[in-house]
Design an enzyme around this catalytic site. Structure first.
Site, PDB file in Angstrom:
ATOM      1  N   ASP A 223       0.865  -1.192   0.000  1.00 13.76           N
ATOM      2  CA  ASP A 223       0.000   0.000   0.000  1.00 13.76           C
ATOM      3  C   ASP A 223       0.897   1.237   0.000  1.00 13.76           C
ATOM      4  O   ASP A 223       2.137   1.134   0.089  1.00 13.76           O
ATOM      5  CB  ASP A 223      -0.975  -0.007   1.202  1.00 13.76           C
ATOM      6  N   HIS A 261     -12.837  -1.183  -8.272  1.00 15.79           N
ATOM      7  CA  HIS A 261     -14.057  -0.356  -8.374  1.00 15.79           C
ATOM      8  C   HIS A 261     -13.763   1.135  -8.115  1.00 15.79           C
ATOM      9  O   HIS A 261     -14.608   1.977  -8.336  1.00 15.79           O
ATOM     10  CB  HIS A 261     -15.175  -0.901  -7.466  1.00 15.79           C
TER      11      HIS A 261
HETATM   12  C1  LIG Z   1     -10.888   1.333  -1.017  1.00 21.19           C
HETATM   13  S1  LIG Z   1      -9.435   0.969  -0.164  1.00 21.19           S
HETATM   14  C2  LIG Z   1      -9.445  -0.801  -0.058  1.00 21.19           C
HETATM   15  C3  LIG Z   1      -8.647  -1.292   1.087  1.00 21.19           C
HETATM   16  C4  LIG Z   1      -8.694  -2.795   1.326  1.00 21.19           C
HETATM   17  N1  LIG Z   1      -8.288  -3.562   0.177  1.00 21.19           N
HETATM   18  C5  LIG Z   1     -10.071  -3.200   1.793  1.00 21.19           C
HETATM   19  O1  LIG Z   1     -10.775  -3.915   1.109  1.00 21.19           O
HETATM   20  O2  LIG Z   1     -10.467  -2.769   2.894  1.00 21.19           O
HETATM   21  C6  LIG Z   1      -8.219   1.271  -1.429  1.00 21.19           C
HETATM   22  C7  LIG Z   1      -6.782   1.092  -0.961  1.00 21.19           C
HETATM   23  O3  LIG Z   1      -5.911   1.288  -2.084  1.00 21.19           O
HETATM   24  C8  LIG Z   1      -4.768   1.987  -1.637  1.00 21.19           C
HETATM   25  N2  LIG Z   1      -4.142   2.640  -2.792  1.00 21.19           N
HETATM   26  C9  LIG Z   1      -4.594   3.710  -3.488  1.00 21.19           C
HETATM   27  N3  LIG Z   1      -3.730   3.994  -4.477  1.00 21.19           N
HETATM   28  C10 LIG Z   1      -2.709   3.090  -4.396  1.00 21.19           C
HETATM   29  C11 LIG Z   1      -1.529   2.885  -5.152  1.00 21.19           C
HETATM   30  N4  LIG Z   1      -1.227   3.658  -6.183  1.00 21.19           N
HETATM   31  N5  LIG Z   1      -0.716   1.860  -4.807  1.00 21.19           N
HETATM   32  C12 LIG Z   1      -1.016   1.049  -3.738  1.00 21.19           C
HETATM   33  N6  LIG Z   1      -2.145   1.210  -2.989  1.00 21.19           N
HETATM   34  C13 LIG Z   1      -2.968   2.217  -3.308  1.00 21.19           C
HETATM   35  C14 LIG Z   1      -5.349   2.973  -0.636  1.00 21.19           C
HETATM   36  O4  LIG Z   1      -4.342   3.502   0.215  1.00 21.19           O
HETATM   37  C15 LIG Z   1      -6.356   2.080   0.089  1.00 21.19           C
HETATM   38  O5  LIG Z   1      -5.762   1.399   1.175  1.00 21.19           O
HETATM   39  O1  LIG Z   2     -17.575   5.312   0.107  1.00 14.80           O
HETATM   40  C1  LIG Z   2     -16.989   4.267  -0.161  1.00 14.80           C
HETATM   41  C2  LIG Z   2     -17.434   3.028   0.300  1.00 14.80           C
HETATM   42  C3  LIG Z   2     -16.746   1.883  -0.018  1.00 14.80           C
HETATM   43  C4  LIG Z   2     -17.138   0.620   0.524  1.00 14.80           C
HETATM   44  C5  LIG Z   2     -17.928   0.556   1.616  1.00 14.80           C
HETATM   45  C6  LIG Z   2     -18.286  -0.645   2.160  1.00 14.80           C
HETATM   46  C7  LIG Z   2     -17.853  -1.792   1.622  1.00 14.80           C
HETATM   47  O2  LIG Z   2     -18.269  -2.989   2.146  1.00 14.80           O
HETATM   48  C8  LIG Z   2     -17.005  -1.737   0.538  1.00 14.80           C
HETATM   49  C9  LIG Z   2     -16.654  -0.531  -0.012  1.00 14.80           C
HETATM   50  O3  LIG Z   2     -15.665   1.898  -0.766  1.00 14.80           O
HETATM   51  C10 LIG Z   2     -15.201   3.097  -1.182  1.00 14.80           C
HETATM   52  C11 LIG Z   2     -14.027   3.103  -1.884  1.00 14.80           C
HETATM   53  O4  LIG Z   2     -13.390   1.973  -2.191  1.00 14.80           O
HETATM   54  C12 LIG Z   2     -13.503   4.319  -2.281  1.00 14.80           C
HETATM   55  O5  LIG Z   2     -12.342   4.313  -2.930  1.00 14.80           O
HETATM   56  C13 LIG Z   2     -14.130   5.499  -2.022  1.00 14.80           C
HETATM   57  C14 LIG Z   2     -15.306   5.504  -1.354  1.00 14.80           C
HETATM   58  C15 LIG Z   2     -15.854   4.299  -0.915  1.00 14.80           C
END
Ligand SMILES: C[S@@+](CC[C@H](N)C(=O)[O-])C[C@H]1O[C@@H](n2cnc3c(N)ncnc32)[C@H](O)[C@@H]1O
Ligand SMILES: O=c1cc(-c2ccc(O)cc2)oc2c(O)c(O)ccc12
Length: 357
Positions: A223, A261
């Site tokens: 990350d 997504h």
């Molecule tokens: C929506 S969160 C999903 C986190 C985790 N996979 C989950 O399901 O809870 C997206 C993650 O992608 C990471 N991210 C965004 N841009 C990135 C990049 N260029 N390289 C690595 N990680 C990145 C963010 O810091 C964040 O932790």
């Molecule tokens: O606003 C969101 C919400 C989500 C999300 C919430 C709950 C779940 O079970 C999965 C995903 O994910 C997001 C995300 O990935 C993002 O980049 C921005 C906003 C949100």
């Protein structure tokens, strides 16, 4: 001239509009009972709780508000969060939990409390109120920016520690349920792997569960630096700072949970190409495991398709991301040079997609 419908159809149309317009009353009522800690209070009580007992247990709520509490509870009983049942020992009725309200208890192992509070925070709901303004505006990339002085979701997250914490907690609360399903019902997805990189794995909640359930897998969480800096690993779990658009360490499998997504097709293809390089280095023929939504509008279950479409709107307004149907996923895989994939709809509205080079 507008066609005159039979009056029964007009009344049905009116009822439909009312129901849709006031849908937010359901969301806000769930937010309110969650903020007041009503699920925890009823759980702690250990048996059906009368209105008087509930009002007396609510911190900071005056008894004079008892009838307002009753009306709030009537709404959330109707929407399936509680049941009102006869108490054997007296003539009164009491509130009990349902499976949905049990998931709103803070210390439930799969609690969705943080998710509810983060998703219904004005920071998240305001962009949807500004959607019309955003459609007619040429400057802002997302409705989130229209609602937040031109700042993107990620910029706000960086600058606003309250929002950042709330969002991270909400996202993390999704993981225990996914971890439980994949380590119990989908073991075949991970069996036989020697290594796995969880790309964009945040603070590593899911990778930790995989590392514990499959001690033979060497797990890496990749990350951005601010997310993983200073986090200690374990025997078979390590944290690596990096950019998934640049480089993903070689591995038998790459996990992408709620990552694609967030991005438009062009960026997804770039990420998937880096994944393919990681799983095909050193004559490997590994796989990419994606946990995300596959929109299925042919599904008989109207409610789950509606929820998938809600997620799509949320991703559109928050980060210019999208939820994809099977054809859209297939195109991404083909464009990134993969040859086959398998979708298993094992996680409620989400699926596990295994993608092969
Ligand atoms: C929506 S969160 C999903 C986190 C985790 N996979 C989950 O399901 O809870 C997206 C993650 O992608 C990471 N991210 C965004 N841009 C990135 C990049 N260029 N390289 C690595 N990680 C990145 C963010 O810091 C964040 O932790
Ligand atoms: O606003 C969101 C919400 C989500 C999300 C919430 C709950 C779940 O079970 C999965 C995903 O994910 C997001 C995300 O990935 C993002 O980049 C921005 C906003 C949100």
């Amino acid at each position: 001239m507008i066609k005159q419908e039979p009056s029964s159809d007009i009344l049905e149309a009116e009822a439909h509009i009312w129901n849709q317009v006031f849908n937010y009353v359901n969301s806000m009522s769930v937010k309110c009972v969650t903020e007041l800690g009503i699920p925890e209070i009823i759980h702690k009580h250990g048996r059906p709780m009368t209105l008087t007992e509930l009002v007396d247990a609510l911190p900071g709520v005056d008894r004079a508000k008892a009838d307002y509490v009753r009306r709030l509870m009537r709404t959330v009983v109707h929407s399936g969060f509680f049941v009102l049942e006869k108490i054997d020992s007296c003539d009164e009725q009491g509130y009990s939990l349902t499976p949905a309200s049990r998931l709103l208890i803070g210390d439930h192992p799969m609690s969705m409390k943080a998710f509810v509070l983060s998703q219904l925070d004005p920071f998240q709901t305001e962009p949807l109120r500004q959607l019309g303004r955003w459609f007619q505006n040429t400057e802002d990339h997302t409705a989130f920016q229209t609602a937040h002085n031109g700042m993107s979701f990620w910029e706000q997250k960086e600058r606003n520690p309250r929002f950042s914490h709330l969002f991270d907690q909400g996202m993390a609360s999704d993981t225990p349920m996914v971890a439980d399903v994949i380590t119990r019902d989908c073991r075949q997805v991970f069996e036989g792997l020697g290594s796995l990189v969880d790309v964009g794995g945040g603070t590593g909640t899911l990778a930790k569960a995989v590392a514990e359930a499959f001690p033979q897998i060497h797990c890496t969480v990749l990350d951005l630096a601010p997310v993983v800096a200073g986090i200690e690993g374990t025997r078979n779990l390590k944290y690596v700072e990096g950019d998934m658009f640049e480089y993903i360490p070689p591995s038998d499998a790459v996990l992408l949970k709620w990552i694609l997504h967030d991005w438009r097709d062009k960026e997804c293809v770039q990420i998937l190409k880096r994944c393919k390089e990681a799983i095909t280095s050193n004559e490997r023929r590994g796989k990419v495991v994606i946990i995300d939504i596959v929109v299925d509008d042919q599904k008989a279950n109207h409610k789950s398709v509606e929820t998938q479409l809600f997620f799509d709107m949320l991703m559109m307004t928050a980060v210019d991301g999208r939820e994809r149907d099977q054809k859209e996923w297939a195109k991404l895989f083909l464009d990134a040079g993969f040859s086959s994939y398998k979708i298993s709809p094992l996680l409620g509205i989400r699926s596990i997609i295994e993608v092969y080079p």
